[in-house]
Design a protein around this motif. Structure first.
Motif, mmCIF file in Angstrom:
data_model
loop_
_atom_site.group_PDB
_atom_site.id
_atom_site.type_symbol
_atom_site.label_atom_id
_atom_site.label_comp_id
_atom_site.label_asym_id
_atom_site.label_seq_id
_atom_site.Cartn_x
_atom_site.Cartn_y
_atom_site.Cartn_z
ATOM 1 N N GLN A 127 -14.809 3.523 -7.365
ATOM 2 C CA GLN A 127 -14.695 2.117 -7.002
ATOM 3 C C GLN A 127 -13.271 1.642 -7.300
ATOM 4 O O GLN A 127 -12.789 1.766 -8.415
ATOM 5 C CB GLN A 127 -15.687 1.286 -7.786
ATOM 6 N N VAL A 128 -12.619 1.093 -6.284
ATOM 7 C CA VAL A 128 -11.248 0.613 -6.448
ATOM 8 C C VAL A 128 -11.260 -0.731 -7.165
ATOM 9 O O VAL A 128 -12.032 -1.628 -6.824
ATOM 10 C CB VAL A 128 -10.561 0.473 -5.085
ATOM 11 N N GLN A 129 -10.406 -0.848 -8.150
ATOM 12 C CA GLN A 129 -10.230 -2.115 -8.855
ATOM 13 C C GLN A 129 -8.751 -2.422 -8.975
ATOM 14 O O GLN A 129 -7.954 -1.548 -9.325
ATOM 15 C CB GLN A 129 -10.888 -2.071 -10.231
ATOM 16 N N LEU A 130 -8.405 -3.661 -8.685
ATOM 17 C CA LEU A 130 -7.044 -4.145 -8.838
ATOM 18 C C LEU A 130 -7.107 -5.358 -9.756
ATOM 19 O O LEU A 130 -7.856 -6.304 -9.479
ATOM 20 C CB LEU A 130 -6.447 -4.527 -7.484
ATOM 21 N N ALA A 131 -6.329 -5.343 -10.826
ATOM 22 C CA ALA A 131 -6.382 -6.414 -11.813
ATOM 23 C C ALA A 131 -5.000 -7.010 -12.007
ATOM 24 O O ALA A 131 -4.095 -6.342 -12.519
ATOM 25 C CB ALA A 131 -6.928 -5.882 -13.127
ATOM 26 N N GLU A 132 -4.833 -8.277 -11.600
ATOM 27 C CA GLU A 132 -3.554 -8.968 -11.737
ATOM 28 C C GLU A 132 -3.452 -9.657 -13.087
ATOM 29 O O GLU A 132 -4.462 -10.042 -13.688
ATOM 30 C CB GLU A 132 -3.370 -10.024 -10.641
ATOM 31 N N PHE A 162 -3.170 6.306 -6.238
ATOM 32 C CA PHE A 162 -2.238 5.187 -6.123
ATOM 33 C C PHE A 162 -1.076 5.489 -5.193
ATOM 34 O O PHE A 162 -0.715 4.650 -4.353
ATOM 35 C CB PHE A 162 -1.739 4.831 -7.522
ATOM 36 N N ARG A 163 -0.485 6.642 -5.306
ATOM 37 C CA ARG A 163 0.725 6.927 -4.540
ATOM 38 C C ARG A 163 0.443 7.060 -3.037
ATOM 39 O O ARG A 163 1.376 7.103 -2.246
ATOM 40 C CB ARG A 163 1.422 8.166 -5.066
ATOM 41 N N ASN A 164 -0.805 7.099 -2.656
ATOM 42 C CA ASN A 164 -1.160 7.181 -1.242
ATOM 43 C C ASN A 164 -1.308 5.808 -0.593
ATOM 44 O O ASN A 164 -1.630 5.730 0.594
ATOM 45 C CB ASN A 164 -2.455 7.969 -1.053
ATOM 46 N N TYR A 165 -1.098 4.756 -1.364
ATOM 47 C CA TYR A 165 -1.327 3.405 -0.882
ATOM 48 C C TYR A 165 -0.062 2.554 -0.901
ATOM 49 O O TYR A 165 0.748 2.635 -1.819
ATOM 50 C CB TYR A 165 -2.390 2.707 -1.729
ATOM 51 N N HIS A 166 0.071 1.723 0.129
ATOM 52 C CA HIS A 166 1.023 0.625 0.066
ATOM 53 C C HIS A 166 0.437 -0.394 -0.914
ATOM 54 O O HIS A 166 -0.778 -0.662 -0.886
ATOM 55 C CB HIS A 166 1.180 -0.062 1.417
ATOM 56 N N MET A 167 1.273 -0.974 -1.738
ATOM 57 C CA MET A 167 0.831 -1.988 -2.693
ATOM 58 C C MET A 167 1.570 -3.286 -2.398
ATOM 59 O O MET A 167 2.799 -3.311 -2.380
ATOM 60 C CB MET A 167 1.092 -1.527 -4.122
ATOM 61 N N ALA A 182 -2.937 -6.267 -3.484
ATOM 62 C CA ALA A 182 -3.778 -5.615 -2.491
ATOM 63 C C ALA A 182 -3.231 -4.233 -2.169
ATOM 64 O O ALA A 182 -2.029 -3.984 -2.320
ATOM 65 C CB ALA A 182 -3.852 -6.455 -1.226
ATOM 66 N N SER A 183 -4.113 -3.367 -1.703
ATOM 67 C CA SER A 183 -3.704 -2.009 -1.353
ATOM 68 C C SER A 183 -4.182 -1.656 0.046
ATOM 69 O O SER A 183 -5.224 -2.123 0.501
ATOM 70 C CB SER A 183 -4.255 -0.996 -2.368
ATOM 71 N N SER A 184 -3.392 -0.815 0.701
ATOM 72 C CA SER A 184 -3.701 -0.439 2.079
ATOM 73 C C SER A 184 -3.075 0.904 2.405
ATOM 74 O O SER A 184 -2.106 1.318 1.784
ATOM 75 C CB SER A 184 -3.162 -1.504 3.038
ATOM 76 N N GLN A 185 -3.617 1.536 3.444
ATOM 77 C CA GLN A 185 -3.034 2.766 3.980
ATOM 78 C C GLN A 185 -2.663 2.578 5.453
ATOM 79 O O GLN A 185 -2.524 3.546 6.188
ATOM 80 C CB GLN A 185 -4.015 3.934 3.822
ATOM 81 N N THR A 186 -2.426 1.349 5.842
ATOM 82 C CA THR A 186 -2.155 1.033 7.236
ATOM 83 C C THR A 186 -0.810 1.567 7.700
ATOM 84 O O THR A 186 0.013 2.020 6.898
ATOM 85 C CB THR A 186 -2.201 -0.490 7.442
ATOM 86 N N ASN A 228 -8.519 -3.540 -0.184
ATOM 87 C CA ASN A 228 -8.775 -3.717 -1.605
ATOM 88 C C ASN A 228 -7.934 -4.867 -2.127
ATOM 89 O O ASN A 228 -6.723 -4.911 -1.892
ATOM 90 C CB ASN A 228 -8.436 -2.444 -2.379
ATOM 91 N N TRP A 229 -8.578 -5.777 -2.853
ATOM 92 C CA TRP A 229 -7.920 -6.981 -3.362
ATOM 93 C C TRP A 229 -8.285 -7.209 -4.833
ATOM 94 O O TRP A 229 -9.401 -6.907 -5.251
ATOM 95 C CB TRP A 229 -8.363 -8.208 -2.565
ATOM 96 N N GLY A 230 -7.331 -7.767 -5.552
ATOM 97 C CA GLY A 230 -7.621 -8.208 -6.905
ATOM 98 C C GLY A 230 -8.243 -9.593 -6.886
ATOM 99 O O GLY A 230 -8.437 -10.192 -5.819
ATOM 100 N N GLN A 231 -8.512 -10.118 -8.064
ATOM 101 C CA GLN A 231 -9.158 -11.419 -8.188
ATOM 102 C C GLN A 231 -8.150 -12.564 -8.118
ATOM 103 O O GLN A 231 -8.541 -13.729 -7.951
ATOM 104 C CB GLN A 231 -9.958 -11.502 -9.495
ATOM 105 N N GLY A 232 -6.891 -12.250 -8.243
ATOM 106 C CA GLY A 232 -5.840 -13.262 -8.138
ATOM 107 C C GLY A 232 -5.402 -13.801 -9.487
ATOM 108 O O GLY A 232 -6.160 -13.798 -10.465
ATOM 109 N N THR A 233 -4.167 -14.280 -9.518
ATOM 110 C CA THR A 233 -3.626 -14.919 -10.711
ATOM 111 C C THR A 233 -2.863 -16.169 -10.267
ATOM 112 O O THR A 233 -2.121 -16.136 -9.288
ATOM 113 C CB THR A 233 -2.728 -13.954 -11.509
ATOM 114 N N GLN A 234 -3.076 -17.250 -10.980
ATOM 115 C CA GLN A 234 -2.528 -18.551 -10.587
ATOM 116 C C GLN A 234 -1.079 -18.681 -11.041
ATOM 117 O O GLN A 234 -0.753 -18.426 -12.204
ATOM 118 C CB GLN A 234 -3.363 -19.669 -11.201
ATOM 119 N N VAL A 235 -0.243 -19.123 -10.122
ATOM 120 C CA VAL A 235 1.139 -19.471 -10.445
ATOM 121 C C VAL A 235 1.329 -20.945 -10.110
ATOM 122 O O VAL A 235 1.101 -21.364 -8.976
ATOM 123 C CB VAL A 235 2.137 -18.605 -9.658
#
Length: 127
Positions: free
Chosen positions: A1-6, A29-34, A99-103, A116-123
């Motif tokens: 399961q992919v998890q992204l944590a900001e 990780f190295r197979n994905y655009h971040m 977010a991550s992608s292989q597009t 794949n997306w993280g939950q977000g962080t507020q700025v």
């Protein structure tokens, strides 16, 4: 399961700097655009910056609105991507998502190409 944590968001004054971080797990990780996207209240999610995967050249791409102020970097060993934001402006205030992608590179700025997306962080940028 992919998890992204900001992490790293917060409240800063105009002109200040912030460094956002995103830790990835559950993927090669190295197979994905971040990438980093952001979404302000009432607006669509917009592209901010992306670090292309090494196999696609490993270059960085930026939205015109942040070019010269923001820097994206990635650590393929630690599976992390960072966004250094300098000279923050009120219009940079938003929730920032990792977010991550292989597009294909031609679609690297399109949020719809990221699965794949993280939950977000507020700025928040305010004096």
């Amino acid at each position: 399961q992919v998890q992204l944590a900001e992490s790293g968001g917060g409240l800063v004054e105009p002109g200040a700097s912030l460094r956002l971080s995103c830790e990835a797990s559950g993927l090669t990780f190295r197979n994905y655009h971040m990438a980093w996207f952001r979404q302000a209240p009432g607006k669509d999610r917009e592209f901010v910056a992306v670090s292309a995967r090494p196999g696609s050249g490993g270059n960085s791409y930026y939205a015109d609105s942040v070019k010269g102020r923001f820097t994206i970097s990635r650590d393929n060993t630690k599976k992390m991507v960072h966004l250094l934001m300098n000279d923050l402006k009120a219009e940079d205030a938003a929730i920032y998502y990792c977010a991550s992608s292989q597009t294909e590179l031609s679609a690297i700025r399109q949020p719809g190409m990221y699965v794949n997306w993280g939950q977000g962080t507020q700025v928040t940028v305010s004096s």
